[in-house]
Design a protein around this motif. Structure first.
Motif, PDB file in Angstrom:
ATOM      1  N   SER A  62      65.586 -18.491  45.889  1.00 57.57           N
ATOM      2  CA  SER A  62      66.044 -18.567  47.286  1.00 57.57           C
ATOM      3  C   SER A  62      67.265 -17.693  47.503  1.00 57.57           C
ATOM      4  O   SER A  62      67.348 -16.953  48.482  1.00 57.57           O
ATOM      5  N   ARG A  63      68.205 -17.788  46.572  1.00 61.23           N
ATOM      6  CA  ARG A  63      69.421 -16.972  46.684  1.00 61.23           C
ATOM      7  C   ARG A  63      69.084 -15.482  46.641  1.00 61.23           C
ATOM      8  O   ARG A  63      69.534 -14.701  47.477  1.00 61.23           O
ATOM      9  N   ASP A  64      68.259 -15.080  45.674  1.00 61.36           N
ATOM     10  CA  ASP A  64      67.900 -13.669  45.543  1.00 61.36           C
ATOM     11  C   ASP A  64      67.087 -13.198  46.748  1.00 61.36           C
ATOM     12  O   ASP A  64      67.280 -12.085  47.237  1.00 61.36           O
ATOM     13  N   PHE A  65      66.195 -14.054  47.245  1.00 65.47           N
ATOM     14  CA  PHE A  65      65.397 -13.716  48.425  1.00 65.47           C
ATOM     15  C   PHE A  65      66.309 -13.497  49.631  1.00 65.47           C
ATOM     16  O   PHE A  65      66.123 -12.544  50.395  1.00 65.47           O
ATOM     17  N   ARG A  66      67.301 -14.367  49.819  1.00 64.84           N
ATOM     18  CA  ARG A  66      68.241 -14.187  50.942  1.00 64.84           C
ATOM     19  C   ARG A  66      68.947 -12.845  50.834  1.00 64.84           C
ATOM     20  O   ARG A  66      69.095 -12.121  51.827  1.00 64.84           O
ATOM     21  N   TYR A  67      69.393 -12.484  49.636  1.00 63.53           N
ATOM     22  CA  TYR A  67      70.085 -11.205  49.443  1.00 63.53           C
ATOM     23  C   TYR A  67      69.172 -10.039  49.822  1.00 63.53           C
ATOM     24  O   TYR A  67      69.532  -9.188  50.629  1.00 63.53           O
ATOM     25  N   TRP A  68      67.983  -9.977  49.196  1.00 62.01           N
ATOM     26  CA  TRP A  68      67.100  -8.834  49.421  1.00 62.01           C
ATOM     27  C   TRP A  68      66.556  -8.803  50.849  1.00 62.01           C
ATOM     28  O   TRP A  68      66.361  -7.719  51.408  1.00 62.01           O
ATOM     29  N   ASN A  69      66.337  -9.950  51.466  1.00 65.71           N
ATOM     30  CA  ASN A  69      65.877  -9.987  52.847  1.00 65.71           C
ATOM     31  C   ASN A  69      66.963  -9.440  53.781  1.00 65.71           C
ATOM     32  O   ASN A  69      66.670  -8.716  54.732  1.00 65.71           O
ATOM     33  N   GLN A  70      68.223  -9.773  53.474  1.00 67.46           N
ATOM     34  CA  GLN A  70      69.333  -9.228  54.258  1.00 67.46           C
ATOM     35  C   GLN A  70      69.412  -7.716  54.081  1.00 67.46           C
ATOM     36  O   GLN A  70      69.610  -6.984  55.040  1.00 67.46           O
ATOM     37  N   ARG A  71      69.225  -7.248  52.848  1.00 67.95           N
ATOM     38  CA  ARG A  71      69.270  -5.804  52.581  1.00 67.95           C
ATOM     39  C   ARG A  71      68.124  -5.090  53.294  1.00 67.95           C
ATOM     40  O   ARG A  71      68.297  -3.993  53.811  1.00 67.95           O
ATOM     41  N   LEU A  72      66.966  -5.731  53.354  1.00 65.45           N
ATOM     42  CA  LEU A  72      65.834  -5.150  54.073  1.00 65.45           C
ATOM     43  C   LEU A  72      66.153  -5.047  55.562  1.00 65.45           C
ATOM     44  O   LEU A  72      65.898  -4.017  56.195  1.00 65.45           O
ATOM     45  N   GLY A  73      66.739  -6.093  56.118  1.00 63.47           N
ATOM     46  CA  GLY A  73      67.072  -6.104  57.539  1.00 63.47           C
ATOM     47  C   GLY A  73      68.133  -5.091  57.931  1.00 63.47           C
ATOM     48  O   GLY A  73      68.155  -4.623  59.075  1.00 63.47           O
ATOM     49  N   SER A  74      69.002  -4.735  57.000  1.00 62.96           N
ATOM     50  CA  SER A  74      70.087  -3.799  57.322  1.00 62.96           C
ATOM     51  C   SER A  74      69.826  -2.378  56.812  1.00 62.96           C
ATOM     52  O   SER A  74      70.662  -1.491  56.999  1.00 62.96           O
TER      53      SER A  74
END
Length: 152
Positions: A62-74
């Motif tokens: 979950s933590r890693d997914f939040r990080y990479w999802n944020q990076r994808l969005g930005s």
């Protein structure tokens, strides 16, 4: 229920969030593909952890997914420069160091940097020294100097 009444084996240690850079999230097309692949991989990992009920794995994924999802969005995709006479994001720069070594580096996004493979983050000190320089310019490279001999 108070944590005092939770069995030690049931306690899940809170993982700190991964730090997100303060810099713009510039990425090459390959960097975007890497981020997309990480998001997909982590979605599958999280789903598997939820199926198995592994709380540690759920928290980590979950933590890693939040990080990479944020990076994808930005992510801001930058196509490689063509025919540029100055160093910019995406450039492949050939350097000749003052000790005679010749090295090539591509300036890429933070998440795709891998100096051992010739990819350095555009936020790194060397990349910052190279930005907007031309063939023949000399820059500080570590404890020595390096001359830019080619820009692709």
């Amino acid at each position: 229920m108070s944590r005092a009444f939770v069995k030690e084996s049931d306690a899940v240690e809170e993982l700190p969030e991964k730090l997100v850079s303060e810099h713009r999230n510039l990425v090459t097309p390959e960097g975007l593909a890497h981020i997309e692949a990480e998001v997909g991989r982590l979605q599958a990992e999280l789903a598997e952890a939820q199926r198995s009920g592994d709380r540690d794995a759920i928290q980590r994924a979950s933590r890693d997914f939040r990080y990479w999802n944020q990076r994808l969005g930005s992510a801001e995709v930058q196509n490689p420069p063509t025919g540029s006479s100055v160093v910019s994001f995406g450039s492949l720069v050939t350097l000749e160091r003052d000790d005679g070594r010749v090295q090539k580096y591509r300036l890429v996004g933070e998440d795709e940097s891998n100096p051992a493979k010739g990819k350095i983050s555009y936020t790194s000190p060397l990349a910052q020294a190279l930005m907007e320089k031309s063939v023949g310019d000399v820059v500080q490279a570590g404890t020595g100097e390096a001359e830019i001999v080619k820009i692709e």
